[in-house]
Design an enzyme around this catalytic site. Structure first.
Site, PDB file in Angstrom:
ATOM      1  N   LYS A 130      -1.996  -1.642  -3.975  1.00 37.37           N
ATOM      2  CA  LYS A 130      -2.894  -0.489  -3.941  1.00 37.37           C
ATOM      3  C   LYS A 130      -2.096   0.793  -4.004  1.00 37.37           C
ATOM      4  O   LYS A 130      -1.125   0.912  -3.253  1.00 37.37           O
ATOM      5  CB  LYS A 130      -3.696  -0.544  -2.634  1.00 37.37           C
ATOM      6  CG  LYS A 130      -4.558   0.649  -2.359  1.00 37.37           C
ATOM      7  CD  LYS A 130      -5.158   0.558  -0.988  1.00 37.37           C
ATOM      8  CE  LYS A 130      -5.935   1.827  -0.745  1.00 37.37           C
ATOM      9  NZ  LYS A 130      -6.358   1.993   0.606  1.00 37.37           N
ATOM     10  N   LYS A 149       0.863  -1.186   0.000  1.00 38.67           N
ATOM     11  CA  LYS A 149       0.000   0.000   0.000  1.00 38.67           C
ATOM     12  C   LYS A 149       0.894   1.228   0.000  1.00 38.67           C
ATOM     13  O   LYS A 149       1.659   1.455   0.939  1.00 38.67           O
ATOM     14  CB  LYS A 149      -0.919  -0.012   1.220  1.00 38.67           C
ATOM     15  CG  LYS A 149      -1.797   1.231   1.301  1.00 38.67           C
ATOM     16  CD  LYS A 149      -2.805   1.141   2.423  1.00 38.67           C
ATOM     17  CE  LYS A 149      -3.614   2.427   2.506  1.00 38.67           C
ATOM     18  NZ  LYS A 149      -4.620   2.395   3.565  1.00 38.67           N
TER      19      LYS A 149
END
Ligand code: PBG
Ligand code: ZN
Length: 326
Positions: free
Chosen positions: A244, A191
């Protein structure tokens, strides 16, 4: 001469040789649940996305069911925030009650619960704070408590998005000790500290009150480090891992897919959605074609699960495209 065009002559043959096809079951639809009653607040920077109070969930859940989408990813917005984010792990917290409601009324919908403190803390950071520092180890027990409380409420899967080191191991241990040995963990492993989360922070009321998230989320420049994060989460017991945002990080996804055997998810985040919606609203792009092209690219790169605010629209478009002559 090699004539590639023989297999591109019309829709029938293009369909026969197509390598990647989207299916409604590939998608997970994020949902924002807010305290209160009769609320269906549009999120300004995300046209088509709303914050729902629990009593207003059935409308959207019917659509999710009808569309045949693989699951939902739940984010709660509490009425009260404090430095420890205590509503995140309160058994009567907004997310716990929403999970309970869905579990009871829509047992067929697969419910993934996001685990992070930022929607619940007064300072808006994903962990406990001391001065300007975001504490790692002190945060782990709170994340573990949140995960157990959501499993207890009936969540099918737990998805930690906080980016504290060691959280997957801490959550796995806590779930197992509480008897939730069958509850999978989907870790937001790679992330990145991304500007693409801007609209989400409006939707989830989770913008940090000071500083930024760069001391815990990843530097967008680092691909190898992403692979180490994924390996670490795998070793700590993650069942699925996530990359992500999606579009600017498909290289990371692809490398992870080639290297590791576990199923990968990708999160097509709020800023990616907002850009498409804004350009489409201006008539500058063809929304349907752009969305399907983007989502197809994510699947082609190897994502098994695609988390997307476009999920409901895309599910409908997938079904139309099952007509082979497109
Ligand atoms: C919270 C969280 C964020 C997103 C998912 N969980 C925002 C953030 O880290 O600031 C982003 C999702 C999106 O932009 O759609 N930890
Ligand atoms: Zn967070």
């Amino acid at each position: 001469m090699v004539r590639f065009r023989r297999l591109r002559r019309d829709g029938r043959i293009r369909s026969l040789v197509r390598e990647t096809r989207l299916h409604p079951g590939d998608f997970v639809y994020p949902l924002f649940v807010i305290e209160g009653e009769g609320i269906e607040n549009p999120v300004e920077s995300m046209p088509g996305v709303f914050q729902y109070s629990i009593d207003r969930l059935p409308g959207i859940l019917e659509q999710v069911k009808e569309a045949g989408i693989g699951g939902i990813l739940l984010f709660g917005i509490p009425a009260h925030k404090d430095p420890q984010g205590s509503q995140a792990y309160a058994q009567d917290g907004i997310t716990q009650r929403a999970v309970g409601f869905i579990r009871e009324k829509y047992p067929e919908i697969y419910v993934i619960a996001d685990v992070c403190l930022c929607e619940y803390t007064s300072h808006g950071h994903c962990g406990m704070v001391c001065g300007e520092e975001i504490l790692n180890d002190e945060t782990l027990p709170l994340l573990a408590k949140m995960a157990v409380s959501l499993a207890e409420a009936g969540a099918d899967m737990i998805a930690p998005s906080d980016m504290m080191d060691g959280r997957v191991g801490a959550i796995r241990k806590a779930l197992d000790e509480a008897g939730y040995i069958q509850t999978p963990i989907m870790a937001y492993s790679a992330k990145f500290a991304s500007a693409y989360y801007g609209p989400f922070r409006d939707a989830a009321h989770s913008a940090p009150g000071f500083g930024d998230r760069k001391s815990y989320q990843m530097d967008p420049a680092n691909g190898k480090e992403a692979l180490r994060e994924i390996r670490a989460d795998q070793e700590e017991g993650a069942d699925l891992v996530m990359v992500k945002p999606a579009l600017a990080y498909l290289d990371v996804l692809k490398e992870a897919v080639l290297r590791y055997d576990m199923p990968m998810a990708v999160y097509n985040v709020s800023g990616e959605y907002a850009m498409v919606k804004a350009a489409a609203a201006n008539g500058w792009i063809d929304e349907r074609r752009i969305v399907m092209e983007n989502l197809t690219a994510m699947k082609r790169a190897g994502a098994k699960i695609i988390i997307s605010y476009h999920a409901l629209d895309a599910a409908g478009w997938c079904r139309e495209e099952e007509n082979p002559v497109s």
